[in-house]
Scaffold this active site. Sequence first.
Site, short mmCIF file in Angstrom:
data_model
loop_
_atom_site.label_atom_id
_atom_site.label_comp_id
_atom_site.label_asym_id
_atom_site.label_seq_id
_atom_site.Cartn_x
_atom_site.Cartn_y
_atom_site.Cartn_z
N HIS A 172 3.04 -40.75 134.59
CA HIS A 172 2.75 -41.38 135.88
C HIS A 172 4.01 -42.06 136.39
O HIS A 172 4.69 -42.77 135.65
CB HIS A 172 1.61 -42.39 135.77
CG HIS A 172 1.77 -43.37 134.65
ND1 HIS A 172 1.51 -43.04 133.34
CD2 HIS A 172 2.18 -44.65 134.63
CE1 HIS A 172 1.75 -44.09 132.57
NE2 HIS A 172 2.17 -45.08 133.32
N HIS A 219 5.45 -44.94 138.80
CA HIS A 219 5.08 -46.16 139.50
C HIS A 219 5.90 -46.22 140.79
O HIS A 219 7.11 -46.03 140.76
CB HIS A 219 5.47 -47.40 138.68
CG HIS A 219 4.77 -47.53 137.36
ND1 HIS A 219 3.75 -48.43 137.14
CD2 HIS A 219 4.96 -46.90 136.17
CE1 HIS A 219 3.34 -48.35 135.88
NE2 HIS A 219 4.06 -47.42 135.27
P1 AMP Z 1 2.63 -47.69 131.78
O1 AMP Z 1 2.97 -48.96 131.09
O2 AMP Z 1 3.81 -47.06 132.46
O3 AMP Z 1 1.89 -46.72 130.88
O4 AMP Z 1 1.66 -48.11 132.95
C1 AMP Z 1 0.29 -47.91 132.96
C2 AMP Z 1 -0.23 -48.51 134.24
O5 AMP Z 1 -1.53 -48.02 134.46
C3 AMP Z 1 -0.31 -50.03 134.21
O6 AMP Z 1 0.48 -50.56 135.28
C4 AMP Z 1 -1.79 -50.30 134.41
O7 AMP Z 1 -2.04 -51.44 135.21
C5 AMP Z 1 -2.28 -49.03 135.07
N1 AMP Z 1 -3.69 -48.73 134.86
C6 AMP Z 1 -4.35 -48.66 133.68
N2 AMP Z 1 -5.63 -48.34 133.88
C7 AMP Z 1 -5.79 -48.19 135.23
C8 AMP Z 1 -6.89 -47.86 136.08
N3 AMP Z 1 -8.11 -47.61 135.58
N4 AMP Z 1 -6.68 -47.78 137.40
C9 AMP Z 1 -5.46 -48.03 137.92
N5 AMP Z 1 -4.38 -48.35 137.18
C10 AMP Z 1 -4.54 -48.43 135.85
#
Ligand code: AMP
Length: 134
Positions: free
Chosen positions: A98, A100
């Site tokens: 993903h 950001h």
């Molecule tokens: P990472 O640390 O790059 O794996 O980021 C994962 C991101 O996913 C974090 O910023 C979380 O806040 C976000 N996240 C986790 N679960 C959800 C969800 N159900 N809906 C939206 N964002 C999410």
Amino acid sequence: MASIFTKIVQGEIPCEKVFETDSELAFLDIMPNEIGHTLVIPKLEVLRLEDLPQSHAISLMCSLQKVAKAVSLAFDGIDYNLILNNGANAGQVVEHIHFHVIPRSEGSPRPFQKHIQYADREMQKIGARIRNYF
Ligand code: AMP
């Protein structure tokens, strides 16, 4: 087991969707770093960027560009960071690629605070080491 993002793609978990194609989805991060923090994911569940088939990677980049532009325009042309945490040591928590998209305004924290210095000739050696893998 399906990743939490696959569950979002499949509609099992709700999200605040902002953009969708056949192969990508973009939605607001549930724990945003800044207001408007958006995630752009391929629907295909893969862990790391290099695991994504090239055609999907190209498509992801096109969607990322569109989403980043829309996020920026939604906040008067605001600046933003694009961040991909690729692997646990890089901060990846959700094991599904993903990007950001994080809006940044004056005074926002800078993502690259730390700088190191190469030793003598080290830069050339590191360059050669990376070139080896193309
Ligand atoms: P990472 O640390 O790059 O794996 O980021 C994962 C991101 O996913 C974090 O910023 C979380 O806040 C976000 N996240 C986790 N679960 C959800 C969800 N159900 N809906 C939206 N964002 C999410």
